[in-house]
Enzyme design. Sequence first.
Site, mmCIF file in Angstrom:
data_model
loop_
_atom_site.group_PDB
_atom_site.id
_atom_site.type_symbol
_atom_site.label_atom_id
_atom_site.label_comp_id
_atom_site.label_asym_id
_atom_site.label_seq_id
_atom_site.Cartn_x
_atom_site.Cartn_y
_atom_site.Cartn_z
ATOM 1 N N GLY A 1 0.691 -1.382 -0.100
ATOM 2 C CA GLY A 1 0.311 0.498 0.123
ATOM 3 C C GLY A 1 1.556 0.900 0.264
ATOM 4 N N ARG B 1 -2.330 8.406 3.825
ATOM 5 C CA ARG B 1 -2.579 9.368 4.927
ATOM 6 C C ARG B 1 -1.063 9.363 5.688
ATOM 7 N NH1 ARG B 1 -7.028 5.170 7.147
ATOM 8 N NH2 ARG B 1 -5.979 4.007 5.450
ATOM 9 N N GLY C 1 -6.462 -2.942 -3.057
ATOM 10 C CA GLY C 1 -6.886 -3.597 -2.081
ATOM 11 C C GLY C 1 -6.415 -4.469 -1.468
ATOM 12 N N GLY D 1 -11.927 -1.911 10.536
ATOM 13 C CA GLY D 1 -13.047 -2.544 10.367
ATOM 14 C C GLY D 1 -13.528 -3.388 11.453
ATOM 15 N N ASN E 1 -2.451 5.061 10.720
ATOM 16 C CA ASN E 1 -1.982 5.135 8.889
ATOM 17 C C ASN E 1 -1.513 6.145 8.956
ATOM 18 O OD1 ASN E 1 -4.010 3.167 8.126
ATOM 19 N ND2 ASN E 1 -5.196 3.572 9.849
ATOM 20 N N ARG F 1 32.230 6.005 11.217
ATOM 21 C CA ARG F 1 31.238 5.566 9.882
ATOM 22 C C ARG F 1 32.015 4.359 9.258
ATOM 23 N NH1 ARG F 1 31.982 8.964 5.582
ATOM 24 N NH2 ARG F 1 33.901 10.102 6.344
ATOM 25 N N ASN G 1 42.787 11.177 2.233
ATOM 26 C CA ASN G 1 42.674 9.805 1.705
ATOM 27 C C ASN G 1 42.407 9.887 -0.286
ATOM 28 O OD1 ASN G 1 40.552 10.588 3.370
ATOM 29 N ND2 ASN G 1 39.514 8.642 2.672
ATOM 30 N N TYR G 2 41.634 10.805 -0.160
ATOM 31 C CA TYR G 2 40.480 11.505 -1.273
ATOM 32 C C TYR G 2 41.791 12.490 -2.452
ATOM 33 C CZ TYR G 2 37.154 12.518 -4.090
ATOM 34 O OH TYR G 2 35.699 12.587 -5.450
#
Length: 477
Positions: A9, A13, A82, A144, A232, A337, A390-391
């Site tokens: 779904g 909402r 559905g 429901g 929801n 990281r 490093n870059y």
Amino acid sequence: MIALVMAAGKGTRMLSERPKVLHGIAGEPMLGFVMNELDQLRQDGVIRRVVVIVGHEAGQVQAYLRKAWPFAEDAIQAPQLGTGHAVMQAAPALAGHDGTVLIVNGDLPLLSASTLRRMAEVHRTERAALTLLTVDLPDPGHYGRILRGPDGSVSGIVEFRDATPDQRAIPEINVGVYLADWPSLAEALSHLTPENDQGEYYLTDAVAAIVGRRLKVVAFKTDDVEATYGINNRAELAAAGARWRGRACDRWLDRGVTIEDPATTWIGPRTVIGADTVIEPGVQLYGTTRIGARCVIGSHSRLVDTVVGDGATIRSSDITDGTIGEESTVGPFARLRDHVVVGRQARIGNFVEMKNVRFGDGAKAAHLTYLGDAEVGDKANIGCGTVTCNYDGERKHRTTIGKGAFVGTNNTLVAPLTVGDDAYTAAGSTLTEDVPPGALALGRARQVIKEGWAYRQAEERTRRRAEAAQDGPKELA
Ligand code: UD1
Ligand code: CA
């Protein structure tokens, strides 16, 4: 038994570009909470397979499943017509299955394995064709409603938007968890029609169809009200989040973990914490994080998919995809990281960032350092202000620092570079060439002294000011 999770779904909402089931609590998508409980049933052999029905933004959901729940299979529902239509899309995956299916809405983050187990027990002993999970709610909202006949047996489910005022007054609601004999359910689903307010194929309409075939339908009414929190919108997500936070803290408090402030401590469903560990206020422990025994996790630390060994101390730090060895200390204010593996009794101090680093036993980087794509040997010492370059603008390069090496303060290590075992590098060095083991490297300009220079400068300034004072009026004229 095979489990089906409905996750196709859109979640209109939520007002979101992200599919509803990927909105999360404590760092985990709500789908992950359902998968976590199903995984327990799977490991106990209660269910054999888990098929997730994906549709809206299927790629995002599949990517999450592959990463976090590799055992999950998926079935595509496109377009999404559905919940009944969703289950039908699993038919090919279930071909030949003549046993039970457990169907779970993917938006029930507080559903527990124990509730599912009790429900399965009832389904089995009652020899039911279909068992529904229900609950009585004082304020049944938009769920429901369960319809029952004069003898009290379940006769169907009516969706709130299709219900009469009398039906809306029924307190017993459909949670969105079903156990069904698959051949009977598949047969009932094949006759569904979308004749309702939303024009969708409702799984809930299969209930009346199965009752109509005189097969046994049972309601398993639970008192586990939180299990029924079907999310929801974002307010419901926040409310469920608050319940989860409390529940997760209670669980670890019961297992010997000190949590100083449960009101501000967030622990994900897959996180594990050892006894006698102390969690200070404001901590977030997410994903597959595993904390050992006797650790201290200091205020406002955020750990994602990180393993912390026994007796380690993490203070106010942010770590993703890390492994911290026993009795090591990290922080305050460190950021690790992208795969940082720290040995035992190592020390990583304040304002240190590491990315993709192997950091040896007893090694130290006590202050203000960036290490990226590096290997640091046991007992090496990294001076304050050291940076691995490093870059190069195009590619990343590795820096290797040997065992027992001593990198002086404020070094610039231009990768690719190796500093050998036990080598020393002088403070303030910029190093572009490898340093052999045991050597001293000085990578800085030689100091020059100019005797009396500052005094001469001062005299010169004084002389010029005096001249300017004499010439001043002329300039103005
Ligand atoms: C559904 C039930 C309702 C129940 C409630 C409990 C139906 C028709 N109604 O309503 O009786 O009280 O859950 O929370 O089933 N989904 C799909 N494909 C679709 C539509 C939905 O996979 O085409 C998935 C959603 O991603 C979600 C779940 O099914 O995980 C439930 O869908 P949702 O639209 O939230 O159903 P409700 O209207 O809440
Ligand atoms: Ca719902």
